[in-house]
Design a protein around this motif. Structure first.
Motif, PDB file in Angstrom:
ATOM      1  N   SER A  36      -3.594   1.523   9.223  1.00 26.77           N
ATOM      2  CA  SER A  36      -4.533   1.613   8.105  1.00 26.77           C
ATOM      3  C   SER A  36      -5.141   0.277   7.697  1.00 26.77           C
ATOM      4  O   SER A  36      -6.337   0.217   7.371  1.00 26.77           O
ATOM      5  CB  SER A  36      -3.853   2.259   6.896  1.00 26.77           C
ATOM      6  N   ASP A  40      -9.189  -0.476   7.940  1.00 21.47           N
ATOM      7  CA  ASP A  40     -10.040  -0.879   6.818  1.00 21.47           C
ATOM      8  C   ASP A  40     -10.873  -2.099   7.180  1.00 21.47           C
ATOM      9  O   ASP A  40     -12.065  -2.166   6.855  1.00 21.47           O
ATOM     10  CB  ASP A  40      -9.183  -1.167   5.589  1.00 21.47           C
ATOM     11  N   PRO A  58      -2.230   5.737   5.658  1.00 24.94           N
ATOM     12  CA  PRO A  58      -1.672   5.106   4.459  1.00 24.94           C
ATOM     13  C   PRO A  58      -0.217   5.485   4.224  1.00 24.94           C
ATOM     14  O   PRO A  58       0.204   6.605   4.510  1.00 24.94           O
ATOM     15  CB  PRO A  58      -2.573   5.635   3.336  1.00 24.94           C
ATOM     16  N   ASP A  59       0.549   4.529   3.690  1.00 25.59           N
ATOM     17  CA  ASP A  59       1.958   4.730   3.337  1.00 25.59           C
ATOM     18  C   ASP A  59       2.804   5.229   4.503  1.00 25.59           C
ATOM     19  O   ASP A  59       3.838   5.879   4.297  1.00 25.59           O
ATOM     20  CB  ASP A  59       2.089   5.690   2.147  1.00 25.59           C
ATOM     21  N   LEU A 267      -1.660   0.573   3.859  1.00 26.50           N
ATOM     22  CA  LEU A 267      -2.355   0.726   2.589  1.00 26.50           C
ATOM     23  C   LEU A 267      -1.761   1.896   1.813  1.00 26.50           C
ATOM     24  O   LEU A 267      -0.942   2.651   2.335  1.00 26.50           O
ATOM     25  CB  LEU A 267      -3.848   0.972   2.843  1.00 26.50           C
ATOM     26  N   SER A 268      -2.176   2.048   0.566  1.00 28.57           N
ATOM     27  CA  SER A 268      -1.747   3.185  -0.243  1.00 28.57           C
ATOM     28  C   SER A 268      -2.669   4.372  -0.015  1.00 28.57           C
ATOM     29  O   SER A 268      -3.802   4.234   0.471  1.00 28.57           O
ATOM     30  CB  SER A 268      -1.741   2.817  -1.725  1.00 28.57           C
ATOM     31  N   GLU A 269      -2.172   5.535  -0.382  1.00 31.47           N
ATOM     32  CA  GLU A 269      -3.013   6.734  -0.362  1.00 31.47           C
ATOM     33  C   GLU A 269      -4.154   6.573  -1.369  1.00 31.47           C
ATOM     34  O   GLU A 269      -4.104   5.736  -2.269  1.00 31.47           O
ATOM     35  CB  GLU A 269      -2.183   7.969  -0.725  1.00 31.47           C
ATOM     36  N   ARG A 270      -5.183   7.391  -1.209  1.00 32.03           N
ATOM     37  CA  ARG A 270      -6.311   7.364  -2.139  1.00 32.03           C
ATOM     38  C   ARG A 270      -5.824   7.555  -3.571  1.00 32.03           C
ATOM     39  O   ARG A 270      -4.975   8.402  -3.840  1.00 32.03           O
ATOM     40  CB  ARG A 270      -7.305   8.468  -1.779  1.00 32.03           C
ATOM     41  N   GLY A 272      -4.194   5.171  -5.095  1.00 33.18           N
ATOM     42  CA  GLY A 272      -3.152   4.168  -5.257  1.00 33.18           C
ATOM     43  C   GLY A 272      -3.736   2.791  -5.509  1.00 33.18           C
ATOM     44  O   GLY A 272      -4.964   2.608  -5.538  1.00 33.18           O
ATOM     45  N   THR A 275      -5.801   0.535  -1.643  1.00 31.51           N
ATOM     46  CA  THR A 275      -6.531   1.394  -0.718  1.00 31.51           C
ATOM     47  C   THR A 275      -7.398   0.618   0.268  1.00 31.51           C
ATOM     48  O   THR A 275      -8.062   1.214   1.114  1.00 31.51           O
ATOM     49  CB  THR A 275      -7.430   2.373  -1.498  1.00 31.51           C
ATOM     50  N   SER A 276      -7.396  -0.696   0.168  1.00 32.88           N
ATOM     51  CA  SER A 276      -8.106  -1.552   1.124  1.00 32.88           C
ATOM     52  C   SER A 276      -7.288  -2.814   1.335  1.00 32.88           C
ATOM     53  O   SER A 276      -6.355  -3.102   0.573  1.00 32.88           O
ATOM     54  CB  SER A 276      -9.502  -1.921   0.608  1.00 32.88           C
ATOM     55  N   THR A 279      -7.704  -5.050  -1.809  1.00 32.21           N
ATOM     56  CA  THR A 279      -6.963  -4.598  -2.984  1.00 32.21           C
ATOM     57  C   THR A 279      -5.460  -4.633  -2.749  1.00 32.21           C
ATOM     58  O   THR A 279      -4.684  -4.837  -3.679  1.00 32.21           O
ATOM     59  CB  THR A 279      -7.398  -3.192  -3.428  1.00 32.21           C
TER      60      THR A 279
END
Length: 298
Positions: A36, A40, A58-59, A267-270, A272, A275-276, A279
């Motif tokens: 992920s 990105d 993600p995650d 990355l984190s899920e949407r 979270g 997400t990039s 971030t």
């Protein structure tokens, strides 16, 4: 049937299905990124010029990931594949070779000097923003070669993105520079932050090595706990891809407070906080500063 045999039997089926599908438009460039964070970065560089598919989402933990038939299908259809390299994706060589893909494969860490942890190469090179610039530069070079008619747009995207990474790198160095020596040692679940430690003057300790599937021996864990009791640490941190149980045990036995959750390998899920890539780094910086700038350890 074993998981591997099942997967590659599925690949053969997928290849048959793909052969029956209508050909994609010539300008529909398909890119596959291995995980992920890299996906990105690629999306930032190519914008809407191509379609980017990420294998490990993600995650999710790329160290122990088992590719699916859908992954094999995406790789088989790809025009360009980006991997991290440095031994991060232990599954990628087999997935790529068995898929029969004709895609060009690019290693995003080319040109990065590896960090060693206990004699092993640390693959988590993105945890230094200066390395992140190298990732983006490598991705942009590969994409300009593949899509020369869009070289100007790719260059503009990459330059703007690199400027953001460099600004965050300068901010990170500035904010962490004021930490006293006794607030610079932290503990995480596995060794994912060697590049961050080197780049920003921190020390990271971990009961597990580079790969998350490893289990610390009782002796190694006892040695770490004794070291922390004697020397202390500013904070403990859990990670988004690993169970917090080990870090919680260390906290209970040492009295060192858990300072929050860091995003290490994904990355984190949407929705979270990470997400990039940008971030994610901003979240990790803020979490570190919140814990390290104050006396939280007992």
């Amino acid at each position: 049937m074993t998981l591997v045999k099942s997967l590659y039997a599925g690949i053969a089926t997928a290849s048959f299905v793909l052969a029956a599908l209508p050909a994609a438009a010539e300008d529909d460039v398909k890119i596959v990124a291995s995980f992920s964070i890299l996906g990105d970065m690629v999306e930032e560089v190519v914008g809407d010029l191509a379609t980017v598919t990420t294998i490990v989402g993600p995650d999710a933990d790329a160290h122990v990931y088992q590719p699916s038939v859908a992954d094999a299908r995406a790789v088989a259809q790809a025009d360009i594949i980006f991997v991290n390299g440095l031994g991060f994706e232990t599954w990628s060589d087999t997935l790529i070779s068995e898929s029969g893909t004709e895609a060009t494969v690019h290693v995003a860490t080319a040109g990065i000097t590896p960090v060693k942890v206990d004699g092993m190469t640390d693959p988590h090179a993105w945890n230094s923003l200066s390395n992140g610039v190298i990732y983006v530069t490598n991705v942009a070079a590969a994409m300009k070669e593949a899509m020369p008619e869009h070289a100007g747009e790719i260059t503009a995207n990459a330059d703007a993105y690199i400027a953001e990474l460099e600004a965050l790198d300068a901010e990170t160095k500035s904010k962490l520079a004021d930490l006293p020596a006794n607030r610079r040692t932290v503990v995480t679940a596995h060794d994912a932050f060697g590049y961050l430690a080197d780049a920003y003057g921190l020390t990271f300790l971990a009961p597990v090595g580079i790969a998350t599937e490893a289990e610390p021996s009782a002796k190694d864990l006892a040695v770490l706990i004794d070291q922390l009791k004697a020397e202390g640490a500013a904070a403990l941190f859990v990670e988004n891809i690993t169970s917090p149980a080990l870090v919680q045990q260390i906290s209970e036995e040492t009295g060192i407070v858990i300072g929050g959750r860091l995003f290490s390998d994904a990355l984190s899920e949407r929705g979270g906080p990470a997400t990039s890539y940008l971030t994610m780094f901003q979240h990790n910086l803020g979490t570190l500063l919140d814990a390290l700038a104050h006396e939280t350890a007992s």
